[in-house]
Design a protein around this motif. Structure first.
Motif, mmCIF file in Angstrom:
data_model
loop_
_atom_site.group_PDB
_atom_site.id
_atom_site.type_symbol
_atom_site.label_atom_id
_atom_site.label_comp_id
_atom_site.label_asym_id
_atom_site.label_seq_id
_atom_site.Cartn_x
_atom_site.Cartn_y
_atom_site.Cartn_z
ATOM 1 N N HIS A 338 -26.904 -17.587 -3.860
ATOM 2 C CA HIS A 338 -26.331 -18.215 -5.058
ATOM 3 C C HIS A 338 -26.466 -17.214 -6.195
ATOM 4 N N CYS A 339 -25.371 -16.521 -6.505
ATOM 5 C CA CYS A 339 -25.417 -15.400 -7.456
ATOM 6 C C CYS A 339 -24.298 -15.525 -8.475
ATOM 7 N N PRO A 340 -24.406 -16.452 -9.442
ATOM 8 C CA PRO A 340 -23.352 -16.620 -10.445
ATOM 9 C C PRO A 340 -23.340 -15.463 -11.429
ATOM 10 N N ASN A 341 -22.211 -15.288 -12.118
ATOM 11 C CA ASN A 341 -22.148 -14.245 -13.142
ATOM 12 C C ASN A 341 -23.141 -14.516 -14.274
ATOM 13 N N GLU A 342 -23.306 -15.801 -14.599
ATOM 14 C CA GLU A 342 -24.265 -16.201 -15.616
ATOM 15 C C GLU A 342 -25.376 -16.999 -14.956
ATOM 16 N N GLY A 343 -26.611 -16.746 -15.348
ATOM 17 C CA GLY A 343 -27.721 -17.497 -14.789
ATOM 18 C C GLY A 343 -28.472 -16.722 -13.729
ATOM 19 N N GLU A 344 -29.555 -17.338 -13.262
ATOM 20 C CA GLU A 344 -30.456 -16.682 -12.321
ATOM 21 C C GLU A 344 -29.835 -16.583 -10.935
#
Length: 430
Positions: A338-344
C-alpha cells in the motif's frame, strides 16, 4: 484420468504454439489424459489434432444449436468445465466465447493457462472481416502496440529530462510518477527493472558525476556538497567515495581517476518472444487481515525491509495464524504493497478474510482491474517475473498502472519451490 479442455478463438491457426504450450502444461501429469473438444474451428480443431498426434483420447462437446439456440455455446462451455481438470485457452483478447470459458474455469478453480495471440478479436476496432482485411487488422493492431511502446518509452525519457533539470534540487518522485502515468512507487519499480539500478542510486551517480567535474574546475568541496543537496561534508564525502573510490579532496591531484555516468536514455529493444501467461480480472473491494510494517519511500531501502519483515512473521508464528483466517478470494498468503502518493507506505502480510480480526490489522483492498500472472520457483524467479511484466508486457499491453496496491499471492509458501501469482492493478489507456 486427467481431463483438459483446449479452446480458443476460431481464427487461431498457430499449431506450433499450441503444441509447445500444451506439452509444457501437461509435462508433469502422470494420469491418462483426455482432451475435451468443443467442435469449433480454430483452437478447438487444433486441440483435436494435437490429441490425436499424442495418442490421447478425445471427448467431444458439440454445441446443441437446435435445442439452445444462441445460448448453445454457453451451455457447451459449462458442460466441459464441470467435467474438466484444466483449461488451456488461446485468446485474442476480444473473443467473448473464449473469455466466457476462461471465467468459468477460474470460478470453478480449474488449473488454467491462457495464451494470448495476435488475432482480429471482437474488441479490435476493425472487427471481423475477410482474410485480406484481417491481415490489415493484424498490422493495425501491431502498429497500435508499437505506438503504445513508443508512448511508454517517451514518458520514461521525459522523466530522465526532469531528473537532469533538477539534480541540484530535491527531486519529486511523485512528479516523476505523474510524468510516467503511474504512482511514485510504481515508477521506482519500473525504473529499477528497466535501468538495472535503483532510482536513488542513479540520481546519486549522476550528481557525483557532475560533482567531479565541478571539483576538477576548482570549486570548493563544501560549495559542491551544498550544490547537490548535502548539508554535511561527511555525507557528501561518503557518497562521492561510493561512486568514484576516492575522496572529493583528491580529485585535483595529478593522475586522479574519476568515473562518469551519463544520463540514461530508454529505447525499445526487439527480442525473441517468450509467452507470458496472464488473465485480466475485475474484483470488487475485499478485506484482508494481517500485520504490516512501514516501508521507506525510497525503494532501495524497502527492498531490504520487506524480506526482513517476512522473516519475522514466519519466525513468530504469525503466518500459521493467518492461514487459519483465510476464507476468501484470493486464497493464499498475501503480500500487499500500500504505497499512495500521499501518506505513509506500508507493506502487509495478510489473508483475505471475513472473520474477526482478533488482534490483526485490517485493510480494504479497493475495487480494481488486475492483470494476474502465475509463477513458481524461488524468490529470484518471482523478481524475474515482475521484471518481465514491467519491461515486456506492460509497454505494449494497452494498459497502464492503476492506483490500487500491488499484490503477491503465495499459493504455496515453500521458499525453494513457491507457487504464486503477481497481481498488478491496471487501467485501460485512454
Amino acid at each position: 484420468m486427467y481431463h483438459l479442455i483446449i479452446a480458443g478463438g476460431r481464427d487461431f491457426d498457430d499449431y506450433a504454439l499450441l503444441e509447445r504450450t500444451v506439452d509444457q502444461f501437461l509435462e508433469n501429469i502422470q494420469d491418462e489424459i483426455t482432451i475435451f473438444c468443443g467442435k469449433a474451428r480454430g483452437a478447438d480443431s487444433l486441440g483435436e489434432q494435437y490429441a490425436k498426434s499424442r495418442g490421447y483420447a478425445v471427448e467431444y462437446f458439440p454445441p446443441d444449436w437446435r435445442r439452445y439456440g444462441r445460448g448453445a455455446g454457453v451451455v457447451r462451455n459449462r458442460k466441459m468445465v464441470e467435467k474438466a481438470d484444466a483449461l488451456a485457452a488461446f485468446w485474442d483478447g476480444g473473443s467473448r466465447g473464449t473469455e466466457h470459458i476462461i471465467q468459468l474455469a477460474r470460478d470453478r478453480g480449474l488449473r488454467l493457462r491462457v495464451t494470448q495471440y495476435r488475432g482480429p478479436g471482437l474488441s479490435h476496432p476493425c472487427g471481423k472481416r475477410e482474410d485480406k482485411s484481417r491481415r490489415g487488422c493484424y498490422h493495425q493492431i501491431r502498429k497500435h502496440r508499437e505506438e503504445n511502446k513508443m508512448e511508454w518509452v517517451d514518458g520514461l525519457n521525459e522523466t530522465i529530462r526532469y531528473i537532469e533539470d533538477h539534480l541540484t534540487e530535491d527531486i519529486d518522485y511523485a512528479r516523476l510518477g505523474q510524468i510516467a502515468c503511474c504512482s511514485a512507487y510504481h515508477y521506482q519499480r519500473m525504473f529499477a527493472y528497466m535501468a538495472g539500478v535503483s532510482l536513488s542510486e542513479y540520481i546519486r551517480r549522476r550528481r557525483m558525476s557532475l560533482a567531479a567535474v565541478d571539483l576538477q574546475s576548482g570549486e570548493r568541496v563544501l560549495d559542491v556538497a551544498l550544490k547537490y543537496g548535502y548539508q554535511s561534508p561527511t555525507a557528501f564525502n561518503r557518497a562521492f567515495q561510493s561512486v568514484h573510490g576516492l575522496a572529493p579532496s583528491a580529485v585535483r591531484e595529478e593522475g586522479a581517476a574519476v568515473k562518469s555516468y551519463p544520463p540514461l536514455r530508454f529505447t525499445i529493444m526487439i527480442k525473441g518472444a517468450e509467452e507470458m501467461e496472464y488473465r485480466i480480472e475485475q474484483r470488487e473491494a475485499f478485506r484482508v487481515v494481517g500485520v504490516s510494517a512501514a516501508i521507506e519511500r525510497d525503494m532501495e531501502s524497502s527492498f531490504q525491509t520487506v524480506p526482513q519483515f517476512w522473516g519475522r512473521v514466519a519466525a513468530d508464528g504469525t503466518l500459521e495464524k493467518l492461514c487459519g483466517k483465510m476464507n476468501s478470494q484470493p486464497m493464499g498468503i498475501l503480500g500487499v504493497c500500500h504505497c499512495p502518493n500521499e501518506g505513509e507506505w506500508r507493506y502487509y502480510v495478510a489473508a483475505a478474510s471475513t472473520q474477526e480480526a482478533e488482534g490483526f490489522e485490517e485493510y480494504t483492498v479497493p475495487a480494481a482491474t488486475w492483470a494476474v500472472f502465475p509463477g513458481e520457483g524461488t524468490n529470484r524467479s518471482l523478481q524475474e517475473l515482475e521484471r518481465r511484466i514491467l519491461t515486456e508486457w506492460l509497454p505494449s499491453s494497452g494498459y497502464e498502472y492503476g492506483s490500487a496496491p500491488d499484490i503477491e499471492v503465495y499459493l504455496n509458501a515453500d521458499p525453494q519451490n513457491a507457487k504464486y501469482e503477481v497481481w498488478i492493478p491496471v487501467v485501460k489507456k485512454a
